[in-house]
Design a protein around this motif. Sequence first.
Motif, short mmCIF file in Angstrom:
data_model
loop_
_atom_site.label_atom_id
_atom_site.label_comp_id
_atom_site.label_asym_id
_atom_site.label_seq_id
_atom_site.Cartn_x
_atom_site.Cartn_y
_atom_site.Cartn_z
N ALA A 123 0.84 -1.20 0.00
CA ALA A 123 0.00 0.00 0.00
C ALA A 123 0.87 1.25 0.00
O ALA A 123 0.59 2.22 -0.72
N LYS A 124 1.94 1.24 0.78
CA LYS A 124 2.84 2.39 0.84
C LYS A 124 3.53 2.64 -0.50
O LYS A 124 3.87 3.77 -0.83
N LEU A 125 3.75 1.56 -1.26
CA LEU A 125 4.45 1.68 -2.53
C LEU A 125 3.50 1.91 -3.71
O LEU A 125 3.93 2.07 -4.84
N GLY A 126 2.20 1.88 -3.43
CA GLY A 126 1.22 2.14 -4.48
C GLY A 126 0.88 0.94 -5.33
O GLY A 126 0.41 1.10 -6.46
N PHE A 127 1.10 -0.26 -4.81
CA PHE A 127 0.76 -1.48 -5.54
C PHE A 127 -0.31 -2.25 -4.78
O PHE A 127 -0.52 -2.03 -3.59
N LEU A 128 -0.94 -3.18 -5.46
CA LEU A 128 -1.80 -4.15 -4.81
C LEU A 128 -1.00 -5.44 -4.64
O LEU A 128 -0.13 -5.75 -5.46
N PRO A 129 -1.31 -6.23 -3.60
CA PRO A 129 -0.64 -7.52 -3.48
C PRO A 129 -1.09 -8.46 -4.59
O PRO A 129 -2.11 -8.23 -5.24
N GLN A 130 -0.33 -9.51 -4.79
CA GLN A 130 -0.74 -10.53 -5.75
C GLN A 130 -2.07 -11.13 -5.28
O GLN A 130 -2.33 -11.23 -4.08
N PRO A 131 -2.97 -11.52 -6.20
CA PRO A 131 -4.34 -11.88 -5.83
C PRO A 131 -4.48 -12.94 -4.75
O PRO A 131 -5.36 -12.86 -3.90
N SER A 132 -3.62 -13.96 -4.74
CA SER A 132 -3.79 -15.03 -3.76
C SER A 132 -3.20 -14.68 -2.39
O SER A 132 -3.55 -15.33 -1.39
N ASP A 133 -2.34 -13.68 -2.31
CA ASP A 133 -1.67 -13.37 -1.04
C ASP A 133 -2.63 -12.93 0.07
O ASP A 133 -2.54 -13.45 1.19
N PRO A 134 -3.56 -12.00 -0.16
CA PRO A 134 -4.48 -11.62 0.92
C PRO A 134 -5.33 -12.78 1.41
O PRO A 134 -5.61 -12.89 2.61
N VAL A 135 -5.74 -13.66 0.50
CA VAL A 135 -6.57 -14.81 0.88
C VAL A 135 -5.77 -15.74 1.78
O VAL A 135 -6.25 -16.16 2.84
N ARG A 136 -4.55 -16.07 1.38
CA ARG A 136 -3.72 -16.97 2.19
C ARG A 136 -3.32 -16.31 3.51
O ARG A 136 -3.30 -16.97 4.55
N LEU A 137 -3.02 -15.03 3.46
CA LEU A 137 -2.64 -14.33 4.69
C LEU A 137 -3.80 -14.29 5.67
O LEU A 137 -3.63 -14.57 6.87
N ALA A 138 -4.99 -13.95 5.19
CA ALA A 138 -6.17 -13.90 6.07
C ALA A 138 -6.49 -15.27 6.65
O ALA A 138 -6.94 -15.38 7.79
N ALA A 139 -6.26 -16.33 5.88
CA ALA A 139 -6.50 -17.69 6.39
C ALA A 139 -5.58 -18.01 7.56
O ALA A 139 -5.94 -18.76 8.47
N LEU A 140 -4.38 -17.43 7.56
CA LEU A 140 -3.42 -17.69 8.63
C LEU A 140 -3.63 -16.78 9.83
O LEU A 140 -3.59 -17.22 10.97
N VAL A 141 -3.84 -15.48 9.58
CA VAL A 141 -3.81 -14.52 10.69
C VAL A 141 -5.17 -13.87 10.97
O VAL A 141 -5.31 -13.15 11.95
N GLY A 142 -6.15 -14.10 10.11
CA GLY A 142 -7.45 -13.46 10.26
C GLY A 142 -7.52 -12.19 9.42
O GLY A 142 -6.50 -11.60 9.07
N PRO A 143 -8.74 -11.75 9.08
CA PRO A 143 -8.89 -10.61 8.18
C PRO A 143 -8.36 -9.29 8.73
O PRO A 143 -7.75 -8.51 8.01
N ALA A 144 -8.59 -9.01 10.01
CA ALA A 144 -8.15 -7.73 10.56
C ALA A 144 -6.63 -7.63 10.56
O ALA A 144 -6.06 -6.60 10.19
N ARG A 145 -5.97 -8.71 10.95
CA ARG A 145 -4.50 -8.68 10.98
C ARG A 145 -3.93 -8.66 9.56
O ARG A 145 -2.88 -8.07 9.32
N ALA A 146 -4.62 -9.31 8.61
CA ALA A 146 -4.19 -9.24 7.22
C ALA A 146 -4.25 -7.79 6.73
O ALA A 146 -3.34 -7.31 6.04
N LYS A 147 -5.30 -7.07 7.10
CA LYS A 147 -5.40 -5.65 6.72
C LYS A 147 -4.34 -4.82 7.42
O LYS A 147 -3.80 -3.86 6.84
N LEU A 148 -4.04 -5.15 8.67
CA LEU A 148 -2.98 -4.45 9.40
C LEU A 148 -1.65 -4.56 8.66
O LEU A 148 -0.92 -3.58 8.52
#
Length: 197
Positions: A123-148
């Motif tokens: 976000a700081k660099l002005g890019f979006l993460p790769q499509p599967s990364d937020p899904v996998r990250l949220a599965a591990l840490v939960g949605p709020a922590r993934a957004k953090l």
Amino acid sequence: MIRADRDGDALTLTIDRPGRANSLTAAMLSDMARHVEDARDLRLLILTGAGDKAFSAGADLEEARAGLATSPLWERLSGAVATVPCLTVAALNGTLAGGAFGMALACDIRLSVPQASFFYPVAKLGFLPQPSDPVRLAALVGPARAKLILAGGARLDASEALSFGLIDRIVPDPVAAARDLAPGAAGHVAAIKAMVP
């Protein structure tokens, strides 16, 4: 460069560019993806970095500016890691940053040294993460922590990453700890992986 070391039915892929924080070029990503795609007869696949400072800082800065930051190569690599039937381990020898998150998130297990830090500043660099990364990250840490981590750019140390569920163990030597794992026969590993959502 990507170093591939095979020992029987175990393969270790090492990102070997420690002078550049193991940052990845398009050629390195392609080489790594090819090794993973060809690794269908393994019991164990270990991904690690050279040196003791960084697993990987993500994209090489010059190539990132030229388009690597949004290349489909990242998704190709993480997809290959996620679908390989053997047990996959990210042996995090140091800091995990940026696009390199994808391959670690796609692994079955993440082992880390105590001094590692974790940040994904898209976000700081002005890019979006790769499509599967937020899904996998949220599965591990939960949605709020993934957004953090993704939207807030939070930097985690190893103990916080462990408490979040981003990593599974803190160990002095992640590669040795990965090699100490004793996965069963390849077919059994694949069957167990298929049973675990």
